[in-house]
Design a protein around this motif. Structure first.
Motif, mmCIF file in Angstrom:
data_model
loop_
_atom_site.group_PDB
_atom_site.id
_atom_site.type_symbol
_atom_site.label_atom_id
_atom_site.label_comp_id
_atom_site.label_asym_id
_atom_site.label_seq_id
_atom_site.Cartn_x
_atom_site.Cartn_y
_atom_site.Cartn_z
ATOM 1 N N GLU A 191 -5.376 -11.507 4.395
ATOM 2 C CA GLU A 191 -4.202 -11.808 3.556
ATOM 3 C C GLU A 191 -3.373 -10.551 3.285
ATOM 4 O O GLU A 191 -2.141 -10.555 3.394
ATOM 5 N N ILE A 192 -4.066 -9.466 2.961
ATOM 6 C CA ILE A 192 -3.365 -8.206 2.652
ATOM 7 C C ILE A 192 -2.671 -7.676 3.905
ATOM 8 O O ILE A 192 -1.525 -7.215 3.856
ATOM 9 N N ASN A 193 -3.370 -7.765 5.044
ATOM 10 C CA ASN A 193 -2.752 -7.306 6.296
ATOM 11 C C ASN A 193 -1.460 -8.056 6.570
ATOM 12 O O ASN A 193 -0.477 -7.467 7.006
ATOM 13 N N ASP A 194 -1.476 -9.358 6.297
ATOM 14 C CA ASP A 194 -0.259 -10.158 6.491
ATOM 15 C C ASP A 194 0.886 -9.590 5.659
ATOM 16 O O ASP A 194 2.013 -9.469 6.126
ATOM 17 N N GLU A 195 0.560 -9.262 4.403
ATOM 18 C CA GLU A 195 1.613 -8.740 3.513
ATOM 19 C C GLU A 195 2.136 -7.391 4.020
ATOM 20 O O GLU A 195 3.337 -7.145 4.040
ATOM 21 N N ILE A 196 1.199 -6.550 4.477
ATOM 22 C CA ILE A 196 1.604 -5.226 4.991
ATOM 23 C C ILE A 196 2.436 -5.407 6.262
ATOM 24 O O ILE A 196 3.482 -4.761 6.437
ATOM 25 N N LEU A 197 1.984 -6.301 7.136
ATOM 26 C CA LEU A 197 2.707 -6.508 8.406
ATOM 27 C C LEU A 197 4.104 -7.087 8.161
ATOM 28 O O LEU A 197 5.045 -6.768 8.885
ATOM 29 N N THR A 198 4.241 -7.886 7.109
ATOM 30 C CA THR A 198 5.570 -8.409 6.770
ATOM 31 C C THR A 198 6.498 -7.255 6.367
ATOM 32 O O THR A 198 7.657 -7.191 6.801
ATOM 33 N N VAL A 199 5.983 -6.340 5.544
ATOM 34 C CA VAL A 199 6.810 -5.176 5.156
ATOM 35 C C VAL A 199 7.165 -4.379 6.412
ATOM 36 O O VAL A 199 8.318 -3.964 6.607
ATOM 37 N N LEU A 200 6.180 -4.173 7.294
ATOM 38 C CA LEU A 200 6.432 -3.367 8.504
ATOM 39 C C LEU A 200 7.433 -4.048 9.442
ATOM 40 O O LEU A 200 8.233 -3.367 10.096
ATOM 41 N N ALA A 201 7.411 -5.378 9.483
ATOM 42 C CA ALA A 201 8.376 -6.092 10.338
ATOM 43 C C ALA A 201 9.795 -5.872 9.802
ATOM 44 O O ALA A 201 10.729 -5.594 10.567
ATOM 45 N N GLN A 222 6.202 -0.050 -1.667
ATOM 46 C CA GLN A 222 5.878 -1.483 -1.629
ATOM 47 C C GLN A 222 4.467 -1.682 -1.083
ATOM 48 O O GLN A 222 3.665 -2.418 -1.646
ATOM 49 N N MET A 223 4.160 -0.982 0.023
ATOM 50 C CA MET A 223 2.847 -1.194 0.650
ATOM 51 C C MET A 223 1.710 -0.615 -0.195
ATOM 52 O O MET A 223 0.665 -1.260 -0.353
ATOM 53 N N SER A 224 1.902 0.595 -0.746
ATOM 54 C CA SER A 224 0.793 1.186 -1.510
ATOM 55 C C SER A 224 0.497 0.355 -2.753
ATOM 56 O O SER A 224 -0.657 0.243 -3.173
ATOM 57 N N SER A 225 1.536 -0.260 -3.341
ATOM 58 C CA SER A 225 1.278 -1.053 -4.552
ATOM 59 C C SER A 225 0.572 -2.374 -4.214
ATOM 60 O O SER A 225 -0.292 -2.826 -4.974
ATOM 61 N N ILE A 226 0.912 -2.951 -3.082
ATOM 62 C CA ILE A 226 0.188 -4.173 -2.644
ATOM 63 C C ILE A 226 -1.296 -3.831 -2.493
ATOM 64 O O ILE A 226 -2.184 -4.519 -3.000
ATOM 65 N N LEU A 227 -1.553 -2.708 -1.813
ATOM 66 C CA LEU A 227 -2.939 -2.313 -1.535
ATOM 67 C C LEU A 227 -3.683 -1.954 -2.820
ATOM 68 O O LEU A 227 -4.829 -2.374 -3.032
ATOM 69 N N PHE A 228 -3.014 -1.191 -3.686
ATOM 70 C CA PHE A 228 -3.727 -0.734 -4.889
ATOM 71 C C PHE A 228 -4.097 -1.896 -5.803
ATOM 72 O O PHE A 228 -5.171 -1.907 -6.403
ATOM 73 N N SER A 229 -3.189 -2.873 -5.872
ATOM 74 C CA SER A 229 -3.477 -4.024 -6.725
ATOM 75 C C SER A 229 -4.766 -4.706 -6.237
ATOM 76 O O SER A 229 -5.632 -5.101 -7.030
#
Ligand code: ADP
Ligand code: ASP
Ligand code: MG
Length: 447
Positions: A84-94, A121-128
């Motif tokens: 799930e997290i990878n999806d969110e990160i990949l969306t930001v990267l896209a 954006q990405m570090s906050s997704i991950l840290f949460s």
């Protein structure tokens, strides 16, 4: 809300999974930590800055995005719900890939900020999610919902009243049940575009949130055990300062101590919020308390160094006994949105310094500025200078200050001296190549 701490973690503190876990435990160990502000993982903003430039080949673009992806996915691979997290990160990267290709075709300041914001954006997704993984109920919050700014991309100015109102309406309530994880450095303008507050701006974001949320404390977690007598990278003799006043710490930040973004202490001082600075790697070692009143006010507290200073000297015989000359010079500078740092004058000439912000690729003093000034006077522009600032107390009324300073630095060409306007600092310009050794010698003599 009673007993509220805003905790800010810098780039090295959220560089990888292990570092993020250490920070998560800091949050866990003190329940007053209800809002977490994160920077981008170490190195990511630098890649993004390069990506936002106009002359990046598609090959380099792909490489930069791949470097960023590696840093972020190395963190998510340790998380339970990594898919799930990878999806969110990949969306930001896209989104980032799209922005970068548009940028390569035509440079755009607004898109630059959208690119730079991806790191936070990405570090906050991950840290949460790291917080959740150690059993802390946390929620990702997009700070752009509250951090309203003007449209000065790259150095946007926050609307403090709007921030307060937005926090009261959209954020305050969320703190009761969950730890909120949000981004430093970024905001949103009235047009709905993402903005950034300037490099190193996460400290300032955290301070603004502390003010807007009426926090009792702001904790800045970084890679050193507090504020030192000078940058510990310059001399191993530098030592941590247990306690320092707002005024002194603000001068340090203004005059180049990278440990705090220059504007960080403005909201803290306005609202009298004590600030703690410590190491997320070694939280047990304590750190520096910055507050209004401190037990001791030594003459010499620290030395700050700011590199890449530009010195502009304007000279005109017409200035002799004349009025209005400086006003004309300053109106040209204001028109070009140039902020003067230091100033000294003689009968017919004025020397002014300008700070080239870290990472800027071109001189602030453009040919257009010089040409316009030349309509009024002779102009000379010098680069390759550094500003050394000695920070302390009652420096303007203590005898022998300049002797203590200049006796210790040997035969250096001191290009300009500013003293007297502030009780807390004495500063001078030296050639950049000698700056580190000047600070080292001064430190040896004064501390
Ligand atoms: P972060 O990513 O956590 O915001 P920064 O790199 O922006 O961290 O700031 C921390 C760095 O600031 C330290 O590693 C140190 O080299 C530098 N620094 C400069 N001046 C000082 C000082 N007086 N005391 C402590 N650190 C300083
Ligand atoms: N990530 C941004 C930078 O590197 C903001 C910050 O770290 O404070 O400048
Ligand atoms: Mg910083």
């Amino acid at each position: 809300m009673t007993n509220l701490t805003i905790a800010k973690f810098g780039g090295t503190s959220v560089a990888d999974h292990q570092a993020m876990l250490r920070c998560a435990n800091i949050i866990k160990n003190d329940h007053s930590n209800r809002v977490v502000v994160v920077s981008a993982s170490s190195g990511v903003t630098n890649y993004l800055v390069r990506l936002a430039q106009a002359n990046v080949s598609s090959q380099e673009q792909a490489q930069l995005i791949s470097n960023i992806k590696t840093i972020q996915l190395n963190i998510s691979q340790h998380l339970e719900n990594k898919a799930e997290i990878n999806d969110e990160i990949l969306t930001v990267l896209a989104g980032l890939t799209q922005l970068a290709s548009a940028q390569a075709q035509q440079y755009n300041a607004q898109k630059t900020d959208a690119i730079l914001a991806c790191g936070e954006q990405m570090s906050s997704i991950l840290f949460s999610d790291v917080l959740t993984s150690i059993g802390i109920a946390s929620e990702y919050f997009d700070v752009r919902e509250v951090m309203q700014t003007n449209s000065l991309y790259g150095k946007a100015v926050v609307d403090i009243e709007a921030l307060k109102a937005n926090c009261a309406a959209n954020l305050q309530e969320k703190l009761i049940n969950k730890v909120i994880v949000t981004q430093g450095f970024i905001g949103r303008d009235g047009l709905g575009h993402t903005t950034t507050l300037g490099r190193g701006g996460s400290d300032y974001s955290a301070a603004l949130l502390a003010e807007a949320l009426n926090a009792d404390k702001l904790a800045i977690w970084t890679d050193v055990v507090g504020i030192f007598t000078t940058d510990p990278r310059i001399t191993a003799q530098a030592r941590a300062i247990p306690e320092i006043s707002f005024g002194e710490a603000a001068e340090m930040a203004t005059f180049g101590a990278k440990i705090l973004h220059p504007a960080t202490l403005i909201p803290a001082m306005r609202h009298n919020i004590p600030v703690f600075v410590g190491s997320s790697k070694e939280p047990e070692k304590g750190g520096t308390q910055i507050q209004q009143q401190v037990a001791s006010n030594p003459t010499f507290r620290s030395i700050a160094l700011r590199k890449e200073q530009t010195l502009v000297t304007v000279k005109s015989p017409a200035m002799l006994h004349a009025s209005g000359f400086l006003a004309q010079v300053f109106s040209i500078l204001a028109k070009h949105e140039l902020s003067v740092d230091l100033i000294t004058t003689s009968e017919i000439s004025v020397a002014l310094t300008f700070d080239n912000p870290a990472g800027s690729t071109q001189s602030l003093i453009t040919n257009a500025v010089v040409k316009e000034l030349e309509q009024l006077c002779e102009v000379s522009v010098e680069h390759g200078l550094s500003l050394v600032a000695v920070i302390g107390n009652n420096l303007h009324t203590t005898k022998g200050i300049s002797r203590s300073i200049f006796d210790s630095i040997g035969d250096v060409n001191v290009r300009m001296i500013c003293h007297g306007a502030s009780a807390n600092n004495f500063c001078f310009l030296v050639p950049e190549i000698e700056a580190n050794s000047v600070v080292e010698q001064l430190h040896e003599a004064l501390f």
